[in-house]
Design an enzyme around this catalytic site. Structure first.
Site, PDB file in Angstrom:
ATOM      1  N   ALA A 167       0.840  -1.191   0.000  1.00  0.00           N
ATOM      2  CA  ALA A 167       0.000   0.000   0.000  1.00  0.00           C
ATOM      3  C   ALA A 167       0.879   1.247   0.000  1.00  0.00           C
ATOM      4  O   ALA A 167       1.507   1.566   1.012  1.00  0.00           O
ATOM      5  CB  ALA A 167      -0.920   0.003   1.220  1.00  0.00           C
ATOM      6  N   THR A 168       0.921   1.922  -1.141  1.00  0.00           N
ATOM      7  CA  THR A 168       1.740   3.128  -1.269  1.00  0.00           C
ATOM      8  C   THR A 168       0.811   4.322  -1.369  1.00  0.00           C
ATOM      9  O   THR A 168       0.161   4.542  -2.392  1.00  0.00           O
ATOM     10  CB  THR A 168       2.639   3.055  -2.521  1.00  0.00           C
ATOM     11  OG1 THR A 168       3.362   1.826  -2.516  1.00  0.00           O
ATOM     12  CG2 THR A 168       3.621   4.211  -2.533  1.00  0.00           C
ATOM     13  N   GLY A 169       0.747   5.101  -0.291  1.00  0.00           N
ATOM     14  CA  GLY A 169      -0.158   6.243  -0.253  1.00  0.00           C
ATOM     15  C   GLY A 169      -0.196   6.833   1.134  1.00  0.00           C
ATOM     16  O   GLY A 169       0.745   6.683   1.910  1.00  0.00           O
ATOM     17  N   GLY A 170      -1.294   7.479   1.471  1.00  0.00           N
ATOM     18  CA  GLY A 170      -1.423   8.147   2.758  1.00  0.00           C
ATOM     19  C   GLY A 170      -1.702   7.199   3.904  1.00  0.00           C
ATOM     20  O   GLY A 170      -1.838   5.985   3.736  1.00  0.00           O
ATOM     21  N   CYS A 216       7.410  12.297  -1.540  1.00  0.00           N
ATOM     22  CA  CYS A 216       7.183  12.282  -0.095  1.00  0.00           C
ATOM     23  C   CYS A 216       8.485  12.421   0.689  1.00  0.00           C
ATOM     24  O   CYS A 216       8.458  12.737   1.884  1.00  0.00           O
ATOM     25  CB  CYS A 216       6.463  11.004   0.315  1.00  0.00           C
ATOM     26  SG  CYS A 216       7.332   9.490  -0.144  1.00  0.00           S
TER      27      CYS A 216
END
Length: 450
Positions: free
Chosen positions: A184-187, A238
């Site tokens: 899971a690559t995200g917030g 990021c």
């Protein structure tokens, strides 16, 4: 096509390559990287046009550089069958594929995140299903289709990589529940959803790197590398600098070097306030300015910049809760704060992460003082400390010892299971085959005798 259909097709493809040798696997990994390299320019153009995020030129570099760096790192690694033997301790290690990996990818990197995740996963003989960000579905789908083309040309099943079309939250959730491992690559919300899916998962936390310029370091070099870090892909990385701390007495000299390197620095509190109001609305980042060019951001704040301005510098008086500008901006903007003692700078860096976000991710320091470097590294709660290099190099290029990654874990500081770069070795299960050692049994009485 339903998610279950895609899972079934992925498992069938996975079964078809279960007997592939290391050489066969590596050939597919190489060809997957090569086809993205060959299509770097059209993919970059498509990404910027579709997402309206980032820089066309920088995305070309990311497409070519990621493909090359990942392959250069992976090409000599063992990932099939016996991957390590150490006769001195009677240890043999064998790698086992995981199966079907579900990868949730962001709009900020619609090409390189699917590619990097697939290269790592395929290295371990896994199949992958990509769930793209809705605003990047066209670019990510084109990326996946190119890789499928490369697989087919080399006699491998195309369904080793698939993508969810007309993606929805419900489809992503179903994929996470039914696959064998989640990337899971995200917030932070996505990471929480991945960990709540009931499937083992690697997630990442939000970035917001603080960087310290130490006394005695070449200000020109620090300024030039700062511009690289902050301007890259219009600041949507990021791991790009957000808070830059510098010695108080060197302010004029450092600001001059930043200007020479391509920044416009705003020192007036009134001017900075206008940027603050433009960048943040109701306590949250203005999404309409994320990843935009400097002139667009400046115009929103009521300013016109000289042509060619790469970075906007904003001088602030406080960090953490004292100024919302300490939060992640995700644009070509860096906030600037002076310090007196080095220890004060370290404290401010930590405080800004704890109060404005980014704990666990990345930090940087420009210094020739080994004691200061070690002090900073021991104090700052991050998985990666970049020394005398742009913080976006946290992704693991050939210029440092970090493994190439498109997902940078933040450890328990960032509510992640991994404090480090997600690597191919995290996408295989490793059996340890241990032989009995010919050694004398331990005598507890001797060990604990005073």
């Amino acid at each position: 096509m339903t998610i279950q259909n895609q899972i079934d097709k992925a498992r069938a493809a996975f079964e078809q390559i279960k007997d592939y040798t290391q050489e066969q696997v590596d050939k597919l990994v190489y060809e997957s990287a090569k086809i993205i390299y060959e299509n770097a320019e059209p993919l970059a153009k498509m990404a910027v046009e579709e997402t309206r995020l980032g820089s066309y030129e920088d995305k070309i570099g990311k497409n070519t550089g990621t493909a090359a760096a990942f392959w250069d790192y992976l090409k000599d690694k063992k990932s099939v069958g016996i991957i390590n033997e150490d006769p001195s301790i009677g240890l043999i290690e064998a790698a086992h594929p995981i199966g079907v990996i579900g990868a949730i990818t962001p709009a900020t990197n619609p090409t390189v995140t699917p590619l990097g995740n697939f290269m790592h996963a395929l290295k371990g003989k896994n199949a992958v299903i990509i769930s793209p960000a809705p605003r990047a579905e066209k670019t990510s789908t084109t990326t996946v289709n190119l890789i499928r083309e490369a697989l087919a040309k080399n006699g491998a099943p195309e369904d080793l990589i698939q993508i969810v079309n007309d993606v929805t939250i419900e489809k992503s959730q179903e994929l996470m529940e039914k696959c064998d491992l989640v990337l899971a690559t995200g917030g932070s919300g996505l990471t929480k959803a991945a960990y709540s899916s009931g499937t083992p998962a690697y997630g990442v936390g939000p970035g917001n790197p603080p960087v310290i310029v130490d006394r005695g370091y070449d200000l020109k070099d620090a300024a030039e590398q700062t511009i690289v870090a902050v301007a890259s892909d219009n600041g949507i990385l990021c791991d790009g600098d957000n808070l830059l701390l510098y010695p108080q007495e060197l302010e004029a000299d450092f600001f001059a070097e930043l200007k020479n390197a391509g920044a416009v620095v705003f020192e007036s509190a009134d001017d900075v306030a206008k940027f603050r109001e433009a960048l943040f609305q109701d306590g949250k980042i203005n999404s309409g300015l994320v990843g935009k060019d400097t002139d667009v951001i400046a115009e929103a704040a009521g300013f016109t910049l000289p042509e060619g301005t790469k970075v906007i510098g904003l001088k602030i008086e406080g960090v953490g809760k004292d100024d919302i500008l300490g939060k992640e901006i995700m644009g070509p903007v860096v906030v600037l704060k002076s310090y007196d003692k080095f220890e004060e700078a370290v404290d401010m860096a930590i405080r800004n992460m704890e109060e404005d976000g980014g704990t666990g991710h990345t930090a940087g320091i420009f210094s020739n003082d080994e004691d200061h470097i070690l002090y900073f590294g021991e104090k700052i709660p991050v998985a990666r400390v970049l020394v005398n290099q742009p913080t976006p190099d946290a992704w693991g290029p050939e210029t440092n010892a970090l493994s190439p990654a498109v997902s940078e874990g933040c450890g328990t500081w960032g509510n992640n299971i991994l404090a480090g770069n997600v690597d191919y070795i995290h996408m295989v299960n490793v059996s340890k085959i241990v032989k009995k050692l010919d050694v004398e049994p331990l005598d507890p009485a001797k060990i604990f005798a005073d």
